[in-house]
Write an enzyme that holds these catalytic residues in place. Structure first.
Site, short mmCIF file in Angstrom:
data_model
loop_
_atom_site.label_atom_id
_atom_site.label_comp_id
_atom_site.label_asym_id
_atom_site.label_seq_id
_atom_site.Cartn_x
_atom_site.Cartn_y
_atom_site.Cartn_z
N HIS A 263 -17.19 34.50 57.06
CA HIS A 263 -16.86 34.35 55.64
C HIS A 263 -17.88 35.07 54.76
O HIS A 263 -17.52 35.90 53.91
CB HIS A 263 -16.84 32.84 55.32
CG HIS A 263 -16.51 32.51 53.91
ND1 HIS A 263 -15.27 32.10 53.50
CD2 HIS A 263 -17.27 32.54 52.78
CE1 HIS A 263 -15.27 31.89 52.20
NE2 HIS A 263 -16.48 32.14 51.74
N GLU A 264 -19.15 34.79 54.98
CA GLU A 264 -20.18 35.40 54.13
C GLU A 264 -20.27 36.90 54.38
O GLU A 264 -20.53 37.68 53.45
CB GLU A 264 -21.54 34.71 54.35
CG GLU A 264 -21.57 33.22 54.03
CD GLU A 264 -21.06 32.86 52.63
OE1 GLU A 264 -21.16 33.71 51.72
OE2 GLU A 264 -20.53 31.75 52.46
N HIS A 267 -17.77 38.55 52.23
CA HIS A 267 -18.32 38.77 50.87
C HIS A 267 -19.23 40.00 50.86
O HIS A 267 -19.17 40.84 49.97
CB HIS A 267 -19.15 37.56 50.43
CG HIS A 267 -18.36 36.38 49.97
ND1 HIS A 267 -17.44 36.44 48.96
CD2 HIS A 267 -18.38 35.07 50.37
CE1 HIS A 267 -16.91 35.24 48.74
NE2 HIS A 267 -17.46 34.38 49.59
N GLU A 294 -13.64 35.91 46.87
CA GLU A 294 -13.22 34.93 47.85
C GLU A 294 -12.03 35.42 48.67
O GLU A 294 -11.88 35.04 49.83
CB GLU A 294 -12.89 33.62 47.13
CG GLU A 294 -12.76 32.42 48.03
CD GLU A 294 -14.07 32.01 48.70
OE1 GLU A 294 -15.15 32.50 48.32
OE2 GLU A 294 -14.01 31.18 49.64
#
Lengths: 498, 498
Positions: A263-264, A267, A294
């Site tokens: 997820h990070e 980003h 997001e």
């Protein structure tokens, strides 16, 4: 001054502001990952000073008059004109913030972060309550001086998804309540996969070995970033070539590190794909919105990281790393396990379906706080009742309830809805990408993520803030936000999971 | 504005400047300990911007006129008057720096740091030479616009030990050459202890366990600091409650970590003992000079950490940690080993006697560069010849020669002499402390360092910059700098080491 010189002067000023903001980001990152306890007070005042100086430069007469003059200049190219117009709009908004307000907010949130940490570890909301009350009071003031039509929340959402309004959020969440929530209950009732192997012992260093391998395959480069432990996973940008993530892990919860790392890294790949070198500190070089941010992280985490194709390709490696835990677990069982749907307390560990109930509850609380329908002291009870209502479970203490998220300690109100909107954008992008990228599932299976990253870079990242969200979605997918893509995605996925 | 308000306004302005400088210190620390490679360019411009903004505030008309007005104010107390006078003196000096110069220096040194790292690891001076030449050119300009009497080096030393002049440094080093260098040669010739046990395998984590135990005993508190790995050990202050050290280690060189950790913790204890909370960013709350800083670190490293009493108390613990390496080594042998005197290439690993030859050589080079007697390209040959002359050894490559120190990449010229002067001050303080603190050796043996730290705090730390070095030395020891104390200390110590 010639127009060219004026644009250069504007770039130089914006670059200085970016330097202050990126410096502040370094201080904020350090505060969460390495700062010793007694550094908190000094750090608070330093971050407040950097915010104040940045604010002073951004709202200076010099910048505004430069922008007004450039705004009349017909020789600018498209990117330049966009940068100028968008900066002018931002300056006008920021000028509504007094120096005293900015400084007080920075000082308060810095103290609040420490209080939140202590409150969370002691499971005692009272420790956080006074500073959170102060923050809410400041956010109400902020909505008032920014101005709004309809609900005061509208004034704050603008920071995270420009143009989004409570009316639209309510409309989307009405559809979510109508379609997703019943679907989620149905799946949670009928789909009960074995997940016991996910809570066996997974040594942190081996978890990281696998997570690192995956995010490197995604295209995250450790010469342009790094990963550190923090109580809350996040991604932060310090420079065009320095975009870092934080991770957290538990030896007995396999899901915690890997999916947060993916997820990070999602980003981070967005930040690294922005035209930041050419447009350092300028709108064109900056991420479109938190919601769009997001969409990138959710796309990688869910559309890729929780897909069957992905695990078809990666599972053998994982099994080899943890033979004692996974040797007897089939690919299909593992895939079912990491896609289990079950109401739970902690948002960042929630599955992709129940996740949106977590968000909806936070949204309801923020909206009610802003409208003075509730006060900070009411949060724990309000929170627990809504968890009972929408997830059918009730936290046994505030550590697993309303103290779990860092956001409010930062003064971030209006942020949470972007998590759900990001998922919905992600599903819509995913649907288009599957049409555009030949052999999409095969590539995911083989861990060949470069054409996927290329698609995102060319279709999304490269534009920065150039197009408003719905315009960009229309350019890329042919229509504005349509939750049907998310519903199609989850229906298709869970139809196959019995 | 009333006088009280004016002083508060002055404090507020100086606080803002300190906030920028401390923020810059965080960026500098991160650059050395955690920053990924591709972050270098952005970090360079950000540090340059923070330096520029700090410089702008410090040299603003607003601060100067406030100071000139406060300077006429007879109602200020002693500390306030001192802060104002000293700040005014500093402002006048700093106003000689143009914004362009400050920014260029920051940008150049930031690039130079990366080049130095690469040059050192590749042992190739050519990689560093162009940027170092640029730095030397800037330092010559700096000496010129600052102004000086006698040697241009005088203009630069002022930053590290105000009031010190080349004439004094030469006088001291003449005495050092006359007394210490022959003494060092004599000891190195007759005293040949076994040191083989120091190069056995000492796992890093156990080295750190011991080092941490020692610096905590000294009074270093990990709630107000931390230790990280870096290519060069240093101490850096971010806030009154956040003073960090860096360490480096080698598994086969016991001396590398421990003595550097004690040294850097000595610096940190000085910073933590300054009245920084009350005088945040003000002269009274700041360290007297780099030379005095070094007196604190050298005192702990050598007067304490290399003393027989210290090892009498700590050696059993060390033996228990490393029984396979030290089980058969007696306390006396160990003490002799860590006090071996032998000419070597790396300054930071040098013993307390040969150390001053390393410094003298750097001083000669800096002085010659400033006076244009040599150019940067001449450094390697000049360095190697002087090592031959004063230490009797010649580096086989520049990595163990003129590329070993980070200082020049920072633009620090005039810094090196403070290492030797710090040692000489330390010996003088040590001599007084032994008279003042009852059972001094017994306390060191028992690891009861609190009365020693208390003595340093009350006699030295609490005063900040209040008294010039020679005044402070006179207040504390009854006389100005006298190298005889250092010579007595080493003669007494080595008389017992056969």
């Amino acid at each position: 001054m010639k127009p060219d010189q004026k644009y250069e002067e504007y770039k130089m000023l914006m670059g200085r502001i970016a330097d202050l903001d990126f410096s502040n980001a370094v201080l904020g990152w350090d505060q969460q990952v390495y700062m010793p306890k007694n550094g908190a007070e000094g750090r608070g005042r330093q971050m407040a000073t950097l915010s104040t100086l940045s604010h002073e430069l951004f709202t200076s007469e010099k910048l505004e008059s430069l922008l007004r003059s450039l705004n009349e200049d017909s020789t600018l190219d498209d990117s330049q004109r966009f940068n100028v117009q968008r900066s002018l709009k931002d300056v006008v908004r920021k000028k509504k913030y007094s120096e005293a307000f900015v400084s007080e907010m920075a000082l308060t949130t810095s103290k609040a972060f420490g209080a939140w940490q202590e409150a969370r570890s002691k499971r005692d909301f009272k420790i956080f309550e006074p500073l959170l009350s102060k923050i809410v009071e400041l956010k109400r003031q902020e909505a008032d001086f920014l101005g709004f039509e309809g609900h005061p929340y509208n004034a704050l959402v603008e920071d995270y998804e420009p143009g989004l309004r409570v009316s639209k959020i309510d409309e989307i969440f009405d559809q979510v309540k109508r379609e997703l929530f019943p679907f989620t209950r149905e799946i949670a009732t009928r789909f009960k996969p074995d997940t016991s192997f996910l809570t066996k012992t997974y040594p942190k260093s081996k978890q990281w070995e696998f997570s690192k391998r995956i995010i490197e395959k995604m295209g995250y480069d450790f010469e342009s970033g790094r990963a550190d432990d923090a109580p809350h996973p996040f991604c932060t940008t310090f420079a065009p070539g320095d975009v870092r993530i934080t991770i957290r892990s538990a030896e007995n919860e396999f899901n915690m590190m890997l999916f947060a790392a993916i997820h990070e890294a999602g980003h981070a790949l967005y930040e690294l794909g922005l035209p930041q070198e050419e447009h350092y500190g300028l709108p064109k070089g900056s991420a479109l919105s938190m919601a769009f941010h997001e969409s990138q992280s959710r796309f990688w985490e869910n559309s890729v990281g929780r897909s069957f194709s992905f695990w078809k390709g990666q599972y053998a490696t994982l099994q080899n790393l943890f033979p004692e835990n996974l040797g007897a677990v089939s690919l299909e069982s593992f895939y079912r396990g990491v896609n289990a749907v079950e109401p739970s307390f902690i948002r960042v560990e929630a599955d992709e379906l129940t996740y949106h109930a977590h968000i909806y509850i936070r949204y309801l609380i923020e909206k009610a706080l802003l409208a003075k329908e509730i006060e900070v002291k009411d949060i724990p009870a309000f929170w627990n009742e809504r968890y009972q209502e929408f997830l059918g479970i009730r936290p046994s203490h505030d550590g697993e309830g309303c103290l779990q998220d860092v956001h409010w300690s930062y003064g971030s109100f209006g942020y949470f809805p972007t998590y759900s909107f990001g998922s919905f954008y992600a599903a819509q992008l995913h649907a288009s990408m599957k049409r555009d990228v030949p052999d999409f599932e095969g590539k995911i299976e083989r861990g060949e993520f470069n054409s996927i990253l290329k698609w995102l870079r060319e279709k999304v990242h490269i534009h920065g803030k150039r197009y408003p969200t719905d315009d960009l979605l229309t350019r890329v997918t042919g229509e504005g936000l349509n939750v049907v893509h998310f519903m199609n995605y989850v229906r298709e996925k869970y139809a196959q999971l019995k």
